[in-house]
Design a protein around this motif. Structure first.
Motif, PDB file in Angstrom:
ATOM      1  N   UNK A 354      -3.759 -13.161 -11.704  1.00 55.24           N
ATOM      2  CA  UNK A 354      -4.421 -11.849 -11.817  1.00 55.24           C
ATOM      3  C   UNK A 354      -3.834 -10.868 -10.814  1.00 55.24           C
ATOM      4  N   UNK A 355      -3.539 -11.371  -9.600  1.00 58.93           N
ATOM      5  CA  UNK A 355      -2.941 -10.495  -8.597  1.00 58.93           C
ATOM      6  C   UNK A 355      -1.567 -10.007  -8.990  1.00 58.93           C
ATOM      7  N   UNK A 356      -0.767 -10.917  -9.569  1.00 64.47           N
ATOM      8  CA  UNK A 356       0.574 -10.518 -10.008  1.00 64.47           C
ATOM      9  C   UNK A 356       0.483  -9.451 -11.097  1.00 64.47           C
ATOM     10  N   UNK A 357      -0.447  -9.633 -12.032  1.00 72.76           N
ATOM     11  CA  UNK A 357      -0.594  -8.622 -13.093  1.00 72.76           C
ATOM     12  C   UNK A 357      -0.990  -7.265 -12.530  1.00 72.76           C
ATOM     13  N   UNK A 358      -1.916  -7.278 -11.569  1.00 72.70           N
ATOM     14  CA  UNK A 358      -2.376  -6.013 -10.986  1.00 72.70           C
ATOM     15  C   UNK A 358      -1.259  -5.301 -10.240  1.00 72.70           C
ATOM     16  N   UNK A 359      -0.530  -6.066  -9.415  1.00 72.93           N
ATOM     17  CA  UNK A 359       0.561  -5.460  -8.647  1.00 72.93           C
ATOM     18  C   UNK A 359       1.669  -4.980  -9.569  1.00 72.93           C
ATOM     19  N   UNK A 360       1.960  -5.754 -10.626  1.00 72.58           N
ATOM     20  CA  UNK A 360       3.065  -5.417 -11.522  1.00 72.58           C
ATOM     21  C   UNK A 360       2.818  -4.117 -12.275  1.00 72.58           C
ATOM     22  N   UNK A 361       1.532  -3.820 -12.544  1.00 73.54           N
ATOM     23  CA  UNK A 361       1.239  -2.565 -13.255  1.00 73.54           C
ATOM     24  C   UNK A 361       1.602  -1.347 -12.408  1.00 73.54           C
ATOM     25  N   UNK A 362       1.421  -1.466 -11.096  1.00 67.32           N
ATOM     26  CA  UNK A 362       1.675  -0.322 -10.219  1.00 67.32           C
ATOM     27  C   UNK A 362       3.071  -0.372  -9.614  1.00 67.32           C
ATOM     28  N   UNK A 363       3.507  -1.582  -9.249  1.00 62.99           N
ATOM     29  CA  UNK A 363       4.824  -1.751  -8.647  1.00 62.99           C
ATOM     30  C   UNK A 363       5.550  -2.864  -9.392  1.00 62.99           C
ATOM     31  N   UNK A 364       6.187  -2.536 -10.507  1.00 65.07           N
ATOM     32  CA  UNK A 364       6.774  -3.568 -11.371  1.00 65.07           C
ATOM     33  C   UNK A 364       7.699  -4.537 -10.651  1.00 65.07           C
ATOM     34  N   UNK A 365       8.501  -4.042  -9.722  1.00 64.13           N
ATOM     35  CA  UNK A 365       9.444  -4.932  -9.046  1.00 64.13           C
ATOM     36  C   UNK A 365       8.775  -5.795  -7.984  1.00 64.13           C
ATOM     37  N   UNK A 366       7.665  -5.338  -7.475  1.00 63.49           N
ATOM     38  CA  UNK A 366       6.990  -6.077  -6.397  1.00 63.49           C
ATOM     39  C   UNK A 366       6.186  -7.257  -6.920  1.00 63.49           C
ATOM     40  N   UNK A 367       5.792  -7.226  -8.187  1.00 65.55           N
ATOM     41  CA  UNK A 367       4.927  -8.259  -8.724  1.00 65.55           C
ATOM     42  C   UNK A 367       5.502  -9.655  -8.598  1.00 65.55           C
ATOM     43  N   UNK A 368       6.778  -9.780  -8.863  1.00 60.43           N
ATOM     44  CA  UNK A 368       7.379 -11.112  -8.857  1.00 60.43           C
ATOM     45  C   UNK A 368       7.532 -11.678  -7.458  1.00 60.43           C
ATOM     46  N   UNK A 369       7.366 -10.848  -6.434  1.00 57.54           N
ATOM     47  CA  UNK A 369       7.460 -11.327  -5.055  1.00 57.54           C
ATOM     48  C   UNK A 369       6.107 -11.694  -4.463  1.00 57.54           C
ATOM     49  N   UNK A 370       5.041 -11.476  -5.214  1.00 56.60           N
ATOM     50  CA  UNK A 370       3.713 -11.747  -4.660  1.00 56.60           C
ATOM     51  C   UNK A 370       3.509 -13.237  -4.405  1.00 56.60           C
ATOM     52  N   UNK A 371       3.844 -14.075  -5.380  1.00 60.21           N
ATOM     53  CA  UNK A 371       3.653 -15.515  -5.199  1.00 60.21           C
ATOM     54  C   UNK A 371       4.489 -16.068  -4.048  1.00 60.21           C
ATOM     55  N   UNK A 372       5.789 -15.764  -3.950  1.00 55.75           N
ATOM     56  CA  UNK A 372       6.547 -16.254  -2.785  1.00 55.75           C
ATOM     57  C   UNK A 372       5.947 -15.802  -1.455  1.00 55.75           C
ATOM     58  N   UNK A 373       5.424 -14.560  -1.437  1.00 51.06           N
ATOM     59  CA  UNK A 373       4.822 -14.073  -0.194  1.00 51.06           C
ATOM     60  C   UNK A 373       3.557 -14.864   0.140  1.00 51.06           C
TER      61      UNK A 373
END
Length: 524
Positions: A354-373
């Motif tokens: 859910x967090x990745x989806x939320x971040x990806x809507x606003x910052x498309x490139x940042x979404x994929x880095x959420x899990x590694x972070x």
């Protein structure tokens, strides 16, 4: 190979490799084995006939596991790697199942997040490297839950029902408290049936897809059949087939449950349930509940079982069930419901998705880095726990360090005593360290008596034997973990040593104490 199929294989494989790496890290625990693992070690070295004799007296609940370890010890020889590697492999399977479930129910990021989260949980890291059956039960719980979801999606056949019932039965034979997964699965079945009815009547909104769908920012790809509606069978038909499979599993395990009741004295040491013992489970339920709330907003699988409908019952029901059983007989130990943490990991994964989806809507490139972070932060935060779990001090004691002390101090003709007699596990794990020593209290060996610690002589004969020796090695617990003598035999051992012997050397290491006594000179 298509991208979707590649992702389907990559997500659980990555989770399994991550968990395997965590399990192999520091696997020997600085060459230490504690008392619970010592029980596995010494029983696994016996013949199958001796194991069968033992199970008639004690530890019948672990019989299947002992036979498995006996086979492995026969093939590869005893050692800490052989002792613990089955648990590492089993937990890797459990992580792969969580990842596959999360991927299927809430998207690839949820699957990968849940699979990785399982290996980071402190309780999982403890039993990940434990020569006991609890990780194997967790693997079975993961496989059976994955089979259940397959059946709920309408993709299962008769062979899946047979595999489901067989897996639950196998888990029950490893630890019959794992049967609490059945009411958890029943609740999942009921919640999923209600969800299907809501979709069919048009009272649920949203469409398939979500993270990983075409053009979704931050997506990894799509699971098995994205965009295709799940077509589960009729809830009533599913319920009947589930009842048959579950009933068959219970019938298989019931003889073990009934027979083990005659050995219930083995768990008499477990303290009664108190409110402070529920603090940890309450925190786990709160975290899982938060993940379930976030999963409710997921558009990924509106027409099939959700991550919340699968993960929340798997987490909550065993925890509450064990607490309820403990009101009748104290049994509240987290290892008995270790498999419930698969539900927690699945819900954590759903929250990450859910967090990745939320971040990806606003910052498309940042979404994929959420899990590694998140993984990096969690790994650093839990590093002290991870290091502690891999140290000998994380367990009550270490039989191998005590055996090393005996090996250094012994001389030909010395006698050895164990106080209490359960500390004889030191000799049973490392018999070579005790070669040349006479076990002067032992009347019948553990193998001959069908026990874990053997049968000792009466107090008078022990006293006579002690007074015929000049030097005696005593293997016992350190003061921090020792208990007062509970038997007349142990009181006699202590009295004779105190009145007729003096301490020459006293070695205390990792919860075990080895003391060399020498006979006092006779008064002139």
């Amino acid at each position: 190979m298509s991208t979707a199929r590649t992702v389907r294989l990559l997500v659980p494989s990555a989770a399994a490799l991550w968990t395997s790496a965590l399990g192999l890290w520091g696997l020997s625990r600085q060459n230490s084995v504690w008392r619970d693992e010592a029980a596995t070690w010494q029983v696994a070295r016996r013949s199958t006939a001796e194991i069968a004799q033992l199970l008639g007296n004690v530890d019948v609940v672990h019989g299947l596991y002992y036979l498995l370890m006996h086979g492995l010890f026969e093939l590869f020889g005893p050692g800490t790697t052989v002792l613990r590697l089955p648990s590492v492999a089993a937990m890797a399977v459990a992580a792969a199942c969580v990842a596959a479930l999360g991927h299927r129910l809430a998207g690839p990021w949820a699957g990968l997040g849940g699979g990785v989260a399982l290996g980071l949980l402190p309780a999982v890291q403890f039993y990940l490297q434990e020569g006991r059956p609890y990780a194997l039960v967790a693997a079975g719980a993961g496989v059976s839950t994955l089979l259940l979801v397959t059946l709920l999606e309408g993709r299962g056949r008769t062979v899946h029902w047979i595999a489901y019932g067989g897996t639950v039965a196998l888990c029950g034979l490893l630890n019959w408290l794992s049967l609490m997964i059945l009411p958890a699965h029943l609740l999942t079945l009921l919640l999923s049936g209600r969800r299907v009815r809501r979709v069919r009547t048009g009272r649920d909104v949203g469409g398939p897809g979500g993270l990983g769908g075409p053009g979704e920012p931050g997506g990894l790809g799509r699971p098995g059949r994205p965009g295709e509606p799940c077509v589960p069978g009729r809830p009533g038909g599913l319920g009947k087939r589930w009842a048959v499979a579950a009933g068959a599993a219970v019938v298989c395990v019931l003889p073990l449950v009934l027979f083990s009741r005659s050995q219930s004295a083995q768990v008499s040491w477990i303290p009664p349930l108190t409110w402070h013992m529920l603090i940890g489970p309450a925190v786990l339920l709160a975290v899982g509940g938060a993940g379930a709330v976030l999963d409710r907003r997921s558009p990924y699988r509106p027409d099939g079982p959700s991550a919340a409908a699968v993960g929340l019952p798997l987490l909550v029901v065993p925890q509450l069930g064990l607490a309820g059983l403990s009101l009748v007989q104290p049994l509240f130990l987290d290892r008995y419901v270790l498999f419930s943490l698969l539900g927690l990991a699945l819900l954590i994964g759903a929250a990450i998705g859910a967090g990745v989806r939320t971040v990806s809507r606003r910052l498309p490139r940042a979404g994929r880095w959420l899990l590694p972070a998140i993984v990096a932060v969690a790994s650093v935060a839990l590093l002290p726990q991870a290091l502690a779990k891999r140290s000998p001090e994380s367990r009550v004691d270490d039989v191998l360090s005590a055996a090393d002390a005996v090996r250094r101090l012994k001389r030909p003709g010395d006698a050895v005593l164990f106080f209490p007699s359960a500390r004889r596990d030191t000799r049973l794990v490392s018999p070579d360290a005790f070669s040349g020593l006479e076990d002067i209290a032992l009347a019948r060996t553990p193998e001959r008596s069908g026990t874990l610690k053997g049968v000792e002589d009466g107090p008078a004969r022990i006293r006579t034997a002690m007074l015929t020796h000049r030097r005696i090695l005593l293997v016992t617990d350190t003061p921090a973990v020792s208990r007062p003598p509970a038997t007349e035999r142990d009181r006699m051992k202590r009295s004779v040593l105190r009145n007729h012997f003096r301490i020459v050397t006293d070695t205390q290491t990792r919860g075990r104490r080895v003391t060399l006594y020498e006979r006092r000179a006779a008064p002139r």
